[in-house]
Write a protein that holds these residues in place. Structure first.
Motif, PDB file in Angstrom:
ATOM      1  N   LYS A  24     -25.998   2.677  24.637  1.00 14.78           N
ATOM      2  CA  LYS A  24     -26.574   3.275  25.844  1.00 14.78           C
ATOM      3  C   LYS A  24     -25.548   4.180  26.529  1.00 14.78           C
ATOM      4  CE  LYS A  24     -29.743  -0.600  26.582  1.00 14.78           C
ATOM      5  NZ  LYS A  24     -30.189  -1.666  27.522  1.00 14.78           N
TER       6      LYS A  24
ATOM      7  N   GLN B  94     -22.483   3.737  26.907  1.00  7.24           N
ATOM      8  CA  GLN B  94     -21.487   2.960  27.636  1.00  7.24           C
ATOM      9  C   GLN B  94     -20.686   2.154  26.623  1.00  7.24           C
ATOM     10  OE1 GLN B  94     -22.732   0.411  31.039  1.00  7.24           O
ATOM     11  NE2 GLN B  94     -21.676  -1.242  29.955  1.00  7.24           N
TER      12      GLN B  94
ATOM     13  N   ASP C  14     -18.687  -0.545  24.915  1.00  5.51           N
ATOM     14  CA  ASP C  14     -18.353  -1.942  25.142  1.00  5.51           C
ATOM     15  C   ASP C  14     -17.830  -2.549  23.849  1.00  5.51           C
ATOM     16  OD1 ASP C  14     -18.846  -2.902  27.886  1.00  5.51           O
ATOM     17  OD2 ASP C  14     -20.886  -2.194  27.538  1.00  5.51           O
TER      18      ASP C  14
ATOM     19  N   THR D 114     -18.070  -7.558  26.107  1.00  2.24           N
ATOM     20  CA  THR D 114     -17.857  -6.968  27.434  1.00  2.24           C
ATOM     21  C   THR D 114     -19.125  -6.254  27.878  1.00  2.24           C
ATOM     22  OG1 THR D 114     -17.031  -4.822  26.643  1.00  2.24           O
ATOM     23  CG2 THR D 114     -15.419  -6.604  26.878  1.00  2.24           C
ATOM     24  N   ASN D 115     -19.303  -6.175  29.188  1.00  2.20           N
ATOM     25  CA  ASN D 115     -20.485  -5.512  29.737  1.00  2.20           C
ATOM     26  C   ASN D 115     -20.091  -4.863  31.057  1.00  2.20           C
ATOM     27  OD1 ASN D 115     -23.042  -4.598  30.275  1.00  2.20           O
ATOM     28  ND2 ASN D 115     -23.868  -6.612  30.810  1.00  2.20           N
ATOM     29  N   TYR D 116     -19.342  -3.790  30.926  1.00  2.24           N
ATOM     30  CA  TYR D 116     -18.803  -3.101  32.091  1.00  2.24           C
ATOM     31  C   TYR D 116     -19.403  -1.706  32.173  1.00  2.24           C
ATOM     32  CZ  TYR D 116     -15.331  -0.330  34.656  1.00  2.24           C
ATOM     33  OH  TYR D 116     -14.719   0.538  35.513  1.00  2.24           O
ATOM     34  N   SER D 117     -19.638  -1.209  33.378  1.00  7.80           N
ATOM     35  CA  SER D 117     -20.310   0.073  33.556  1.00  7.80           C
ATOM     36  C   SER D 117     -19.445   1.270  33.184  1.00  7.80           C
ATOM     37  CB  SER D 117     -20.772   0.213  35.025  1.00  7.80           C
ATOM     38  OG  SER D 117     -19.660   0.116  35.899  1.00  7.80           O
ATOM     39  N   GLY D 118     -18.164   1.025  32.947  1.00  6.76           N
ATOM     40  CA  GLY D 118     -17.266   2.099  32.533  1.00  6.76           C
ATOM     41  C   GLY D 118     -16.994   2.068  31.040  1.00  6.76           C
TER      42      GLY D 118
ATOM     43  N   ASP E 229     -14.849   0.291  27.822  1.00  7.07           N
ATOM     44  CA  ASP E 229     -14.068  -0.756  27.171  1.00  7.07           C
ATOM     45  C   ASP E 229     -13.961  -0.411  25.688  1.00  7.07           C
ATOM     46  OD1 ASP E 229     -13.896  -2.173  29.541  1.00  7.07           O
ATOM     47  OD2 ASP E 229     -15.617  -3.453  29.094  1.00  7.07           O
TER      48      ASP E 229
ATOM     49  N   SER F 249      -9.416  -0.638  29.009  1.00  8.71           N
ATOM     50  CA  SER F 249     -10.551  -0.419  29.913  1.00  8.71           C
ATOM     51  C   SER F 249     -10.113   0.454  31.079  1.00  8.71           C
ATOM     52  CB  SER F 249     -11.085  -1.754  30.440  1.00  8.71           C
ATOM     53  OG  SER F 249     -12.130  -1.537  31.376  1.00  8.71           O
TER      54      SER F 249
ATOM     55  N   ARG G  66     -11.463   0.048  34.067  1.00 10.89           N
ATOM     56  CA  ARG G  66     -12.054  -0.618  35.234  1.00 10.89           C
ATOM     57  C   ARG G  66     -11.143  -0.608  36.466  1.00 10.89           C
ATOM     58  NH1 ARG G  66     -13.853  -6.096  32.762  1.00 10.89           N
ATOM     59  NH2 ARG G  66     -14.389  -4.690  31.053  1.00 10.89           N
TER      60      ARG G  66
END
Length: 402
Positions: free
Chosen positions: A239, A241, A243, A258-262, A264, A281, A283
């Protein structure tokens, strides 16, 4: 796709080509002296000379010896060898004697003359072991390089650490991010673009066959393989993104870690049990290194040095990373740290040093050294506190694995 590819290029570095040379820094330790005696009498003078040069180079890189001429009688060891080329069988044989005793005699053969650098590397590696000196088990290991040769086209080549031997393994299309799949180096993973869709393949060198593993829109990259060679750490961006995911090769199952909006990326197993990962990352608003248990979704910052730590590699409880120096424009240095101590060791002194990778025994680190408009493959001998540089002549390099 272009956005993600550009991001990974920044993280993993791009290499240019140059002629092979070698340089040593941080020397000064008194080493035992060794004489190299070539008893060969080949018709191929260039091969004989090149083999000798590689033997001498390997002995230097081992950081166990000081090379002296035959005129110098004050030597501790003699490395004596005879190289023979069989024209009918197209193989190459070397008989070596690493010390002045009969038990040190060794005999090695390769069936492909073009791979003579590996014959030299193995000879030195085994001789160092016989003499009970600091081992160089990595020396005859192969290196994978993704080389960009045309627009939207790149090859995967296999080479030795001096870049003397080069073999194109995969050609045609866009082939990126090779990663060795086992300790014996009989297979590797890589990313190709199958009808514009990033696809992860496994390539079997014995069968010369590629097998499709996974596909994902956005990106897909295999960043690490566990000790048992049955699990992969993968960066995916279905998507848009990126991860980190864990792929079980036997079960063919995929778990998102991992499930970070930026962003990884670049995950590596760490620890004796390999039950944790470190990864890069943004983050914190800039690239840095984070730690996470495989059974947890909680990540913690592990590196508190630098504001741009864009690549990481691991060996047991150690990690090595590249970091941009805040007070020096364009300078990236390589640092070594342990999970079990606060000690951080700087391994390079200046310039742009990127994309470090541990050797299989943890005693050496390969990295990319930028020298103005030129680039070189760097090898750090950690315990000897020495670095060696081999400028590349293989086009533009997208990524490497050792």
């Amino acid at each position: 796709m272009k956005k993600n590819l550009l991001f990974l290029s920044v993280f993993f570095g791009i290499l240019l080509a140059e002629d092979p040379v070698i340089d040593i820094v941080n020397s000064g330790v008194v080493l035992p002296k060794i004489i190299v005696k070539d008893n060969s009498n080949l018709n191929d003078v260039n091969l004989q000379r090149s083999f000798y040069n590689i033997i001498v180079n390997d002995l230097k890189v081992s950081s166990n010896f000081e090379i002296v001429s035959e005129a110098n009688e004050e030597s501790n060891y003699t490395f004596e060898y005879t190289l023979n080329k069989n024209a009918e069988k197209l193989n190459l044989n070397v008989k070596i004697k690493a010390a002045d005793i009969e038990k040190s005699n060794q005999n090695y053969t390769i069936n492909d003359v073009a791979q003579y650098p590996f014959l030299a590397h193995k000879s030195v590696k085994e001789s160092v072991n016989f003499l009970g000196l600091a081992p160089v088990e990595w020396m005859d290991h192969k290196i994978l390089i993704s080389r960009t040769n045309l627009s939207k086209r790149s090859q995967i080549i296999m080479t030795d650490y001096t870049l003397t031997y080069q073999r194109v393994v995969i050609d045609g299309g866009l082939n990126l991010f090779p990663k060795w799949g086992n300790k014996s180096q009989t297979m590797f993973y890589y990313t190709a673009y199958d009808h514009e869709v990033p696809t992860l393949y496994r390539y079997d060198l014995n069968a010369n066959k590629a097998t499709k593993i996974l596909s994902s829109t956005g990106m897909i990259v295999a960043s690490d393989v566990n000790e048992d060679a049955d699990k992969l750490l993968i960066t995916m961006a279905p998507k848009d993104q990126p991860d980190v995911y864990l792929y079980d090769i036997n079960l063919k199952s995929l778990a998102q870690l991992t499930n970070y909006s930026g962003i990884d990326v670049n995950a590596n197993f760490i620890g004796e049990k390999q039950d944790k990962i470190v990864f890069v990352s943004d983050r914190l608003g800039y690239p840095n290194i984070f730690l996470q248990d495989l059974n947890s979704a909680s990540a913690q910052q592990i590196v508190f040095h630098g504001k741009n730590n864009s690549a990481v590699s691991t060996y047991k409880d150690f990690l090595v990373y590249s970091s941009r120096e805040s007070n020096q424009v364009g300078v990236f240095n390589i640092y070594l740290m342990s999970m079990n101590a606060d000690y951080i060791r700087q391994l390079t002194a200046n310039g742009k040093n990127l994309f470090p990778r541990f050797s299989s025994d943890g005693g050496s680190i390969v990295f990319i050294k930028y020298l103005g408009q030129q680039s070189a493959l760097g090898v750090i001998r950690v315990n000897a506190n020495k670095a060696f540089y081999f400028p590349l002549k293989v086009g533009k390099i997208q990524s490497i694995d050792w």
